[in-house]
Design a protein around this motif. Structure first.
Motif, PDB file in Angstrom:
ATOM      1  N   VAL A 233     -27.345 -27.278   6.181  1.00 49.13           N
ATOM      2  CA  VAL A 233     -26.237 -27.569   7.094  1.00 49.13           C
ATOM      3  C   VAL A 233     -25.255 -26.404   7.109  1.00 49.13           C
ATOM      4  O   VAL A 233     -24.838 -25.932   8.176  1.00 49.13           O
ATOM      5  CB  VAL A 233     -25.543 -28.895   6.713  1.00 49.13           C
ATOM      6  N   SER A 234     -24.888 -25.912   5.944  1.00 52.63           N
ATOM      7  CA  SER A 234     -23.922 -24.822   5.851  1.00 52.63           C
ATOM      8  C   SER A 234     -24.396 -23.577   6.593  1.00 52.63           C
ATOM      9  O   SER A 234     -23.657 -22.996   7.394  1.00 52.63           O
ATOM     10  CB  SER A 234     -23.656 -24.496   4.380  1.00 52.63           C
ATOM     11  N   LEU A 235     -25.627 -23.156   6.333  1.00 48.87           N
ATOM     12  CA  LEU A 235     -26.123 -21.921   6.941  1.00 48.87           C
ATOM     13  C   LEU A 235     -26.470 -22.088   8.415  1.00 48.87           C
ATOM     14  O   LEU A 235     -26.252 -21.173   9.203  1.00 48.87           O
ATOM     15  CB  LEU A 235     -27.331 -21.392   6.159  1.00 48.87           C
ATOM     16  N   LEU A 236     -26.992 -23.241   8.800  1.00 45.90           N
ATOM     17  CA  LEU A 236     -27.257 -23.475  10.216  1.00 45.90           C
ATOM     18  C   LEU A 236     -25.957 -23.424  11.016  1.00 45.90           C
ATOM     19  O   LEU A 236     -25.893 -22.817  12.089  1.00 45.90           O
ATOM     20  CB  LEU A 236     -27.970 -24.809  10.429  1.00 45.90           C
ATOM     21  N   GLU A 237     -24.911 -24.070  10.495  1.00 48.28           N
ATOM     22  CA  GLU A 237     -23.620 -24.049  11.186  1.00 48.28           C
ATOM     23  C   GLU A 237     -23.029 -22.645  11.220  1.00 48.28           C
ATOM     24  O   GLU A 237     -22.507 -22.200  12.246  1.00 48.28           O
ATOM     25  CB  GLU A 237     -22.642 -25.028  10.538  1.00 48.28           C
ATOM     26  N   ARG A 238     -23.107 -21.929  10.104  1.00 48.88           N
ATOM     27  CA  ARG A 238     -22.563 -20.572  10.051  1.00 48.88           C
ATOM     28  C   ARG A 238     -23.310 -19.655  11.028  1.00 48.88           C
ATOM     29  O   ARG A 238     -22.690 -18.877  11.751  1.00 48.88           O
ATOM     30  CB  ARG A 238     -22.667 -20.026   8.631  1.00 48.88           C
ATOM     31  N   GLY A 239     -24.642 -19.759  11.055  1.00 52.21           N
ATOM     32  CA  GLY A 239     -25.423 -18.944  11.975  1.00 52.21           C
ATOM     33  C   GLY A 239     -25.134 -19.295  13.426  1.00 52.21           C
ATOM     34  O   GLY A 239     -24.945 -18.411  14.272  1.00 52.21           O
TER      35      GLY A 239
ATOM     36  N   LEU B   2     -29.492 -29.279  14.783  1.00 54.63           N
ATOM     37  CA  LEU B   2     -30.286 -29.494  13.578  1.00 54.63           C
ATOM     38  C   LEU B   2     -29.376 -29.740  12.371  1.00 54.63           C
ATOM     39  O   LEU B   2     -29.656 -30.619  11.549  1.00 54.63           O
ATOM     40  CB  LEU B   2     -31.221 -28.307  13.334  1.00 54.63           C
ATOM     41  N   ALA B   3     -28.279 -29.007  12.285  1.00 51.25           N
ATOM     42  CA  ALA B   3     -27.331 -29.230  11.186  1.00 51.25           C
ATOM     43  C   ALA B   3     -26.785 -30.649  11.243  1.00 51.25           C
ATOM     44  O   ALA B   3     -26.710 -31.337  10.210  1.00 51.25           O
ATOM     45  CB  ALA B   3     -26.189 -28.218  11.264  1.00 51.25           C
ATOM     46  N   GLU B   4     -26.428 -31.103  12.425  1.00 47.69           N
ATOM     47  CA  GLU B   4     -25.897 -32.467  12.575  1.00 47.69           C
ATOM     48  C   GLU B   4     -26.955 -33.505  12.190  1.00 47.69           C
ATOM     49  O   GLU B   4     -26.662 -34.477  11.500  1.00 47.69           O
ATOM     50  CB  GLU B   4     -25.452 -32.684  14.021  1.00 47.69           C
ATOM     51  N   ARG B   5     -28.173 -33.284  12.626  1.00 47.95           N
ATOM     52  CA  ARG B   5     -29.256 -34.225  12.309  1.00 47.95           C
ATOM     53  C   ARG B   5     -29.514 -34.281  10.797  1.00 47.95           C
ATOM     54  O   ARG B   5     -29.701 -35.351  10.222  1.00 47.95           O
ATOM     55  CB  ARG B   5     -30.517 -33.800  13.060  1.00 47.95           C
ATOM     56  N   ILE B   6     -29.532 -33.115  10.155  1.00 49.94           N
ATOM     57  CA  ILE B   6     -29.759 -33.072   8.707  1.00 49.94           C
ATOM     58  C   ILE B   6     -28.608 -33.744   7.978  1.00 49.94           C
ATOM     59  O   ILE B   6     -28.819 -34.487   7.016  1.00 49.94           O
ATOM     60  CB  ILE B   6     -29.960 -31.613   8.233  1.00 49.94           C
ATOM     61  N   GLU B   7     -27.391 -33.502   8.424  1.00 46.04           N
ATOM     62  CA  GLU B   7     -26.228 -34.123   7.786  1.00 46.04           C
ATOM     63  C   GLU B   7     -26.312 -35.645   7.888  1.00 46.04           C
ATOM     64  O   GLU B   7     -25.967 -36.367   6.956  1.00 46.04           O
ATOM     65  CB  GLU B   7     -24.951 -33.620   8.451  1.00 46.04           C
ATOM     66  N   ARG B   8     -26.811 -36.118   9.011  1.00 45.26           N
ATOM     67  CA  ARG B   8     -26.903 -37.561   9.254  1.00 45.26           C
ATOM     68  C   ARG B   8     -28.098 -38.191   8.535  1.00 45.26           C
ATOM     69  O   ARG B   8     -27.983 -39.246   7.943  1.00 45.26           O
ATOM     70  CB  ARG B   8     -26.999 -37.798  10.769  1.00 45.26           C
ATOM     71  N   SER B   9     -29.260 -37.513   8.577  1.00 39.33           N
ATOM     72  CA  SER B   9     -30.498 -38.154   8.122  1.00 39.33           C
ATOM     73  C   SER B   9     -31.263 -37.404   7.033  1.00 39.33           C
ATOM     74  O   SER B   9     -32.325 -37.857   6.611  1.00 39.33           O
ATOM     75  CB  SER B   9     -31.442 -38.335   9.315  1.00 39.33           C
TER      76      SER B   9
END
Length: 169
Positions: A110-116, A143-150
C-alpha cells in the motif's frame, strides 16, 4: 547456522570494491542462500533507452517478476537526466509496491503503490516512451485501496502486471 560464518561477516564486493549483494534471488527478489540457483539478475550497470526500459520492464511484469522490473526501472531512474528522474523513480516505486503485494506484505504494498502513483500524478508533460501514466496512476491507487481493504490474498497475476503502455483494444 550458516555453513560459512566467515562469509556472513564479509560483504560481497564488485571489482571496484563497492558493496554488492551477490546472493542469488528468488522470483520475488528475496535473497537465497549462496550456492542455490535463483532467477537471472538484472545487471547493476544496466543502461537502456527509455523505450527499451519500458519494453523490458513490461516483459518482466508479464512474466510475474515485478522485483526484476523494479531493478530495470531503478536503473533508468539512476541514469536519467534531472528532468525525468522523479518520474522513473515513481515507476520504480510502483514496481516495488507490486513486489510487496506479490510477497503478501500489505503494508509495504500500500505504501509503495501510493507513493509511486502519487509521483506519477505529479508528472507534467508528455509521457516518455509511450507510458500510460493516467492508467498507471489509476492502477496504483486502486490496487493500494483494494489491498488496504481486502489484503493481498485475492490478487491475480494481472493485478501485478499493469500495462506500462496503453494496449490496443
Amino acid at each position: 547456522m550458516s555453513a560459512d560464518p566467515v562469509r556472513d561477516r564479509r560483504r560481497d564486493r564488485d571489482p571496484e570494491g563497492r558493496a554488492r549483494n551477490a546472493r542469488p534471488r528468488d522470483a520475488s527478489g528475496r535473497p537465497l542462500p549462496y550456492g542455490e540457483s535463483g532467477v537471472e539478475r538484472v545487471p547493476e550497470d544496466l543502461v537502456l533507452s527509455p523505450g527499451d526500459t519500458v519494453t523490458e520492464a513490461q516483459r518482466l511484469l508479464d512474466e510475474g517478476l515485478p522485483f526484476q522490473a523494479h531493478e530495470v526501472l531503478e536503473a533508468a531512474w539512476k541514469a536519467s537526466d534531472p528532468a525525468t528522474r522523479e518520474l522513473w523513480r515513481a515507476l520504480a516505486q510502483l514496481a516495488v509496491g507490486l513486489t510487496h503485494a506479490q510477497r503478501g506484505n500489505s503494508r509495504g504494498a500500500v505504501s509503495l503503490l501510493e507513493r509511486g502513483a502519487d509521483g506519477i500524478a505529479r508528472w507534467v508533460g508528455d509521457a516518455p516512451a509511450g507510458l500510460d501514466l493516467p492508467g498507471l496512476q489509476r492502477h496504483g491507487f486502486a490496487l493500494a485501496e483494494r489491498i488496504e481493504r481486502s489484503g493481498t490474498g485475492s490478487l491475480t497475476a494481472a493485478d501485478l502486471a499493469p500495462a506500462l503502455r496503453a494496449r490496443a483494444r
